[in-house]
Design a protein around this motif. Structure first.
Motif, PDB file in Angstrom:
ATOM      1  N   ASP A   1     -11.981  42.036  19.272  1.00 22.54           N
ATOM      2  CA  ASP A   1     -11.226  40.808  19.072  1.00 22.54           C
ATOM      3  C   ASP A   1     -11.544  39.828  20.182  1.00 22.54           C
ATOM      4  OD1 ASP A   1      -9.992  41.576  16.779  1.00 22.54           O
ATOM      5  OD2 ASP A   1      -8.207  42.402  17.781  1.00 22.54           O
ATOM      6  N   ALA A   2     -12.254  38.778  19.839  1.00 22.74           N
ATOM      7  CA  ALA A   2     -12.535  37.668  20.766  1.00 22.74           C
ATOM      8  C   ALA A   2     -13.013  38.148  22.125  1.00 22.74           C
ATOM      9  CB  ALA A   2     -11.297  36.773  20.910  1.00 22.74           C
ATOM     10  N   ILE A   3     -14.029  39.004  22.086  1.00 23.79           N
ATOM     11  CA  ILE A   3     -14.570  39.564  23.330  1.00 23.79           C
ATOM     12  C   ILE A   3     -15.434  38.519  24.038  1.00 23.79           C
ATOM     13  CG2 ILE A   3     -16.204  41.254  24.271  1.00 23.79           C
ATOM     14  CD1 ILE A   3     -13.771  42.687  23.434  1.00 23.79           C
ATOM     15  N   THR A   4     -15.135  38.282  25.316  1.00 31.14           N
ATOM     16  CA  THR A   4     -16.036  37.464  26.133  1.00 31.14           C
ATOM     17  C   THR A   4     -16.463  38.285  27.336  1.00 31.14           C
ATOM     18  OG1 THR A   4     -14.349  36.526  27.574  1.00 31.14           O
ATOM     19  CG2 THR A   4     -14.745  35.369  25.497  1.00 31.14           C
ATOM     20  N   LYS A   5     -17.654  37.957  27.823  1.00 32.47           N
ATOM     21  CA  LYS A   5     -18.126  38.600  29.048  1.00 32.47           C
ATOM     22  C   LYS A   5     -18.840  37.554  29.879  1.00 32.47           C
ATOM     23  CE  LYS A   5     -19.041  41.998  31.830  1.00 32.47           C
ATOM     24  NZ  LYS A   5     -17.997  42.842  32.437  1.00 32.47           N
ATOM     25  N   SER A   6     -18.425  37.413  31.112  1.00 30.62           N
ATOM     26  CA  SER A   6     -19.126  36.471  31.980  1.00 30.62           C
ATOM     27  C   SER A   6     -19.425  37.123  33.315  1.00 30.62           C
ATOM     28  CB  SER A   6     -18.282  35.203  32.160  1.00 30.62           C
ATOM     29  OG  SER A   6     -16.934  35.524  32.363  1.00 30.62           O
ATOM     30  N   PHE A   7     -20.549  36.749  33.885  1.00 32.74           N
ATOM     31  CA  PHE A   7     -20.957  37.249  35.193  1.00 32.74           C
ATOM     32  C   PHE A   7     -20.959  36.115  36.187  1.00 32.74           C
ATOM     33  CE2 PHE A   7     -23.131  39.975  32.115  1.00 32.74           C
ATOM     34  CZ  PHE A   7     -22.728  41.228  32.551  1.00 32.74           C
ATOM     35  N   LEU A   8     -20.722  36.450  37.415  1.00 29.58           N
ATOM     36  CA  LEU A   8     -20.833  35.430  38.469  1.00 29.58           C
ATOM     37  C   LEU A   8     -22.231  35.498  39.048  1.00 29.58           C
ATOM     38  CD1 LEU A   8     -17.496  35.449  40.499  1.00 29.58           C
ATOM     39  CD2 LEU A   8     -18.512  33.553  39.221  1.00 29.58           C
ATOM     40  N   LEU A   9     -22.920  34.389  38.979  1.00 30.69           N
ATOM     41  CA  LEU A   9     -24.243  34.337  39.596  1.00 30.69           C
ATOM     42  C   LEU A   9     -24.144  33.320  40.721  1.00 30.69           C
ATOM     43  CD1 LEU A   9     -26.929  35.806  38.821  1.00 30.69           C
ATOM     44  CD2 LEU A   9     -27.709  33.585  37.999  1.00 30.69           C
ATOM     45  N   GLY A  10     -24.016  33.798  41.916  1.00 35.12           N
ATOM     46  CA  GLY A  10     -23.702  32.882  43.024  1.00 35.12           C
ATOM     47  C   GLY A  10     -22.311  32.333  42.794  1.00 35.12           C
ATOM     48  N   LYS A  11     -22.188  31.000  42.724  1.00 33.72           N
ATOM     49  CA  LYS A  11     -20.870  30.401  42.463  1.00 33.72           C
ATOM     50  C   LYS A  11     -20.693  30.073  40.984  1.00 33.72           C
ATOM     51  CE  LYS A  11     -19.990  28.454  47.031  1.00 33.72           C
ATOM     52  NZ  LYS A  11     -20.308  27.311  47.883  1.00 33.72           N
ATOM     53  N   GLU A  12     -21.811  30.205  40.255  1.00 30.06           N
ATOM     54  CA  GLU A  12     -21.786  29.806  38.860  1.00 30.06           C
ATOM     55  C   GLU A  12     -21.371  30.977  37.976  1.00 30.06           C
ATOM     56  OE1 GLU A  12     -24.827  27.261  36.094  1.00 30.06           O
ATOM     57  OE2 GLU A  12     -25.476  27.905  38.077  1.00 30.06           O
ATOM     58  N   SER A  13     -20.544  30.710  36.995  1.00 27.80           N
ATOM     59  CA  SER A  13     -20.131  31.736  36.054  1.00 27.80           C
ATOM     60  C   SER A  13     -20.991  31.621  34.798  1.00 27.80           C
ATOM     61  CB  SER A  13     -18.650  31.548  35.745  1.00 27.80           C
ATOM     62  OG  SER A  13     -18.294  32.344  34.671  1.00 27.80           O
ATOM     63  N   ILE A  14     -21.633  32.732  34.449  1.00 27.08           N
ATOM     64  CA  ILE A  14     -22.515  32.699  33.282  1.00 27.08           C
ATOM     65  C   ILE A  14     -21.852  33.449  32.140  1.00 27.08           C
ATOM     66  CG2 ILE A  14     -24.732  33.439  32.358  1.00 27.08           C
ATOM     67  CD1 ILE A  14     -25.935  32.946  35.025  1.00 27.08           C
ATOM     68  N   HIS A  15     -21.699  32.803  31.014  1.00 28.22           N
ATOM     69  CA  HIS A  15     -21.051  33.428  29.861  1.00 28.22           C
ATOM     70  C   HIS A  15     -22.117  34.065  29.001  1.00 28.22           C
ATOM     71  CE1 HIS A  15     -17.246  31.545  30.874  1.00 28.22           C
ATOM     72  NE2 HIS A  15     -17.967  30.489  31.207  1.00 28.22           N
ATOM     73  N   VAL A  16     -22.050  35.384  28.907  1.00 32.55           N
ATOM     74  CA  VAL A  16     -23.044  36.105  28.118  1.00 32.55           C
ATOM     75  C   VAL A  16     -22.534  36.311  26.696  1.00 32.55           C
ATOM     76  CG1 VAL A  16     -24.476  38.145  27.997  1.00 32.55           C
ATOM     77  CG2 VAL A  16     -23.811  37.231  30.213  1.00 32.55           C
ATOM     78  N   LEU A  17     -21.250  36.632  26.567  1.00 24.86           N
ATOM     79  CA  LEU A  17     -20.637  36.772  25.254  1.00 24.86           C
ATOM     80  C   LEU A  17     -19.513  35.738  25.151  1.00 24.86           C
ATOM     81  CD1 LEU A  17     -20.367  40.663  24.916  1.00 24.86           C
ATOM     82  CD2 LEU A  17     -22.159  39.167  24.035  1.00 24.86           C
ATOM     83  N   ASN A  18     -19.524  34.986  24.068  1.00 23.19           N
ATOM     84  CA  ASN A  18     -18.539  33.913  23.931  1.00 23.19           C
ATOM     85  C   ASN A  18     -17.630  34.163  22.736  1.00 23.19           C
ATOM     86  OD1 ASN A  18     -19.657  32.244  26.056  1.00 23.19           O
ATOM     87  ND2 ASN A  18     -21.382  31.929  24.645  1.00 23.19           N
TER      88      ASN A  18
ATOM     89  N   GLU B   1      -9.963  42.136  23.275  1.00 28.02           N
ATOM     90  CA  GLU B   1      -9.529  43.522  23.113  1.00 28.02           C
ATOM     91  C   GLU B   1     -10.573  44.298  22.330  1.00 28.02           C
ATOM     92  OE1 GLU B   1      -6.581  44.402  24.557  1.00 28.02           O
ATOM     93  OE2 GLU B   1      -6.397  42.305  25.202  1.00 28.02           O
ATOM     94  N   TYR B   2     -10.738  45.561  22.720  1.00 30.83           N
ATOM     95  CA  TYR B   2     -11.693  46.427  22.046  1.00 30.83           C
ATOM     96  C   TYR B   2     -10.968  47.705  21.642  1.00 30.83           C
ATOM     97  CZ  TYR B   2     -15.616  49.774  21.656  1.00 30.83           C
ATOM     98  OH  TYR B   2     -16.480  50.755  21.253  1.00 30.83           O
ATOM     99  N   TYR B   3     -10.947  47.955  20.304  1.00 30.77           N
ATOM    100  CA  TYR B   3     -10.324  49.184  19.792  1.00 30.77           C
ATOM    101  C   TYR B   3     -11.424  50.104  19.305  1.00 30.77           C
ATOM    102  CZ  TYR B   3      -6.075  46.382  19.812  1.00 30.77           C
ATOM    103  OH  TYR B   3      -5.034  45.595  20.196  1.00 30.77           O
ATOM    104  N   LEU B   4     -11.401  51.330  19.814  1.00 34.08           N
ATOM    105  CA  LEU B   4     -12.383  52.325  19.366  1.00 34.08           C
ATOM    106  C   LEU B   4     -11.600  53.495  18.781  1.00 34.08           C
ATOM    107  CD1 LEU B   4     -15.305  53.448  19.261  1.00 34.08           C
ATOM    108  CD2 LEU B   4     -14.892  54.430  21.507  1.00 34.08           C
TER     109      LEU B   4
END
Lengths: 230, 397
Positions: A5-22, A61-64
């Protein structure tokens, strides 16, 4: 079986936040055979890591199998990986100093299964993938296809409901690739949910359903068609 | 995941890098071995010194130390032999005393043909032979008849024989002691041991000695107690008895060998501690070597760690795996070190001529200590392994 459900994933690269999953929302039913496709950098690997409980989503949220695993700690995630998920990797990821049999026994060691039962179940799993005559071989002495079969035996030995294969044919020739995919189809026929991450459409054809990921979102089938045209 | 499982896993991964494991162990082997050697030789040396000081068989020496008043009233108090025949008989009545060994020593000249030498002549009573073995190299020892009859026979020390007789066999020859003839019946063995140095001595039965010097008093008295526990009581009783008999306050005293032995023990203990801690430093360096190799091993096996984590290993299980691996390494090293230390200290003590004391406590603490080192120096690498991220580790080339 699997619900995102509406999974997002972001990484911090230096000060910048990179959104990998939106905001990925996705549902996979028990017994499905799903292929996840997408160009490199699309976020399909990150998605696979989250589905495989190797990584946690930033939001969503992730339901398995009915369990909400999105807020589990490392220890609980290790248990989920051990009990509910079987991994197959492109590079096989067998331990080079252990025989095929010992490699297949590994997940059961962490499940706390007795030595005797481990051996019996590992033999059974290897027999199922057609390697009963290679049990005492070290990975070095096996061909690529055989290695991947050992990895498949290892992934099913704890009887998980879900098998997660990350580019399982990436290091194999096309003939062997087809054999391996047949193996997955066979397992799927027994009721195991199979998710294959790939960029080869021949491989994806074995699946009942293909999910396209691009720029961190899932593309609708219509968009997929448009994507192909442009 | 059981301990045995971890153990067999760590053994197989140590076996995979045999040379590296052995070299790493070498640091622990040398460290543990050095500590064992130092402790074993130190304890052996201490035991030997103590036994040489206290002498065999629960004995205690008496001595006479006149007070100032006694010296004033009798200026010759120092020159006189302080123990009379009656004193010895009285001492023998004390129940805690088993034997009274009384001797008298005088320095006089001994002459054989034209050669002379200054010798210490010691008159001994028969009890002396029960306590001090006069080992005879040539000829025979004293018999009861020699003591009872006051025969003019004597035993000479090895050194005196060399001085007066050179290569000649002295048994049966007659030498002049204080101008009186004495027949030599035997030559004593060359003394051995750390505190023994040869001196020119003649031993005579006390009757004979008395006839030569015309004195029936003893210069030295050694008491033997019935048991070690009664030694101090016997000594105190004996001192009180003699002070009563001679009407002195505390001129007769006993030397407390126990205290001296304890003092010597203290010194050797401190020495052992100092050298032992230097050896301990090498153990510490060995531990750092283990840590170093384990860190390398964790880096090399990053992918293995990733695979194990993907298959369901918890961080705790990865930590345990590497801790047990480093502990196995140091434990094997420790056991080999104990064997090395045991062997070496046995060889060293064999040539030094004192007992090697490798006690089970030392062995046990060697084993435990090497395990502790394994855990201690394994913590950092194991923690590094457990903290790895499974995704990055799986991708690690």
């Amino acid at each position: 079986m699997i619900q995102l459900d509406a999974i997002t994933k972001s990484f911090l690269l230096g000060k910048e936040s990179i959104h990998v999953l939106n905001g990925i929302s996705l549902q996979i039913e028990q017994g499905e055979f799903v292929a996840i496709m997408g160009p490199s950098g699309s976020g399909k690997s990150t998605l696979m890591n989250i589905i495989g409980c190797l990584d946690k989503p930033t939001e969503g949220e992730y339901y398995l199998g009915g369990e909400n695993v999105s807020h589990y700690n490392d220890k609980e995630l290790a248990r989920v990986r051990n009990q509910s998920i079987g991994f197959v990797f492109q590079q096989f990821h067998l331990l080079p100093r252990l025989t095929a049999l010992k490699n297949v026994e590994l997940p059961m060691i962490y499940a706390g299964i007795s030595k005797k039962e481990r051996q019996a179940r590992a033999e059974e799993a290897l027999m199922k993938v057609g390697l009963s005559d290679r049990m005492d071989h070290l990975p070095n002495a096996l061909s690529g296809g055989q290695k991947q079969r050992v990895a498949i035996a290892r992934s099913i030995v704890n009887k998980p409901k879900l098998i997660l294969a990350d580019e399982p044919t990436g290091a194999l020739d096309s003939k062997t690739s087809m054999d391996i995919m047949e193996q997955f189809r066979e397992l799927n026929g027994e009721g195991v949910t199979v998710i294959v991450v790939t960029h080869e459409s021949e491989v994806a054809e074995y699946a009942n359903r293909t999910i396209m990921v691009r720029d961190g979102v899932i593309q609708s089938p219509a968009a997929m068609d448009r994507g192909r045209l442009t | 995941m059981s301990f045995m499982e971890n153990l067999s896993m760590s053994l197989s991964s140590l076996k995979a890098h045999k040379m590296r494991s052995i070299l790493t162990m070498l640091g622990i082997i040398i460290g543990v071995g050095a500590v064992i050697i130092v402790v074993a030789i130190g304890q052996g040396g201490e035991a030997m010194l103590k036994s040489q000081i206290t002498g065999p068989g629960n004995t205690i020496e008496m001595f006479y130390q006149p007070s100032d008043e006694e010296v004033r009233s009798n200026p010759n108090a120092f020159q006189q032999a302080p123990f009379k025949q009656e004193d010895i008989r009285a001492l023998e009545q004390i129940p805690e005393i088993k034997r009274v060994v009384a001797t008298s020593t005088k320095i006089s000249s001994a002459r054989f043909q034209k050669d002379t030498a200054d010798v210490s002549t010691t008159g001994i009573n028969q009890a002396y032979l029960q306590l001090n073995q006069l080992k005879v190299a040539k000829g025979r020892g004293f018999s009861s008849a020699d003591f009872l009859g006051g025969r003019r026979v004597g035993l000479i020390s090895n050194k005196l024989q060399e001085k007066l007789f050179k290569e000649e066999n002295p048994v049966g020859k007659v030498i002049m002691i204080a101008n009186q003839p004495i027949e030599i019946i035997g030559v004593l063995e060359k003394p051995t041991g750390l505190l023994a140095f040869g001196s020119m001595e003649v031993f005579l039965p006390f009757q004979t000695w008395r006839n030569i010097y015309g004195s029936s008093d003893f210069t030295q008295v050694t008491l033997q107690a019935s048991s070690a526990e009664q030694l101090q009581t016997a000594g105190k009783k004996a001192a009180r008895l003699l002070n009563n008999l001679h009407n002195t306050e505390k001129s007769y005293q006993v030397i407390n060998m126990e205290e001296i032995a304890q003092g010597v023990g203290q010194v050797t203990k401190i020495m052992t501690l100092i050298i032992g801690s230097i050896a301990g430093i090498s153990l510490f360096v060995g531990g750092i070597g283990v840590m170093n190799i384990m860190l390398v091993s964790v880096t090399e096996r990053t992918r293995e760690i990733g695979i194990r984590m993907a298959l369901g290993a918890t961080r705790g299980q990865v930590l345990t795996q590497f801790l047990i691996e480093s502990m196995t390494l140091t434990l094997i090293g420790g056991v080999l070190g104990i064997v090395l230390g045991w062997g070496t200290s046995t060889i060293v003590s064999f040539f030094a001529g004192w007992p090697s004391l490798v006690s089970w406590q030392v062995v046990l603490s060697g084993v435990l200590f090497s395990m502790v080192i394994g855990v201690l120096f394994g913590l950092l690498p194991a923690n590094k392994a457990a903290k790895l991220d499974p995704i990055d580790s799986l991708r690690y080339e």
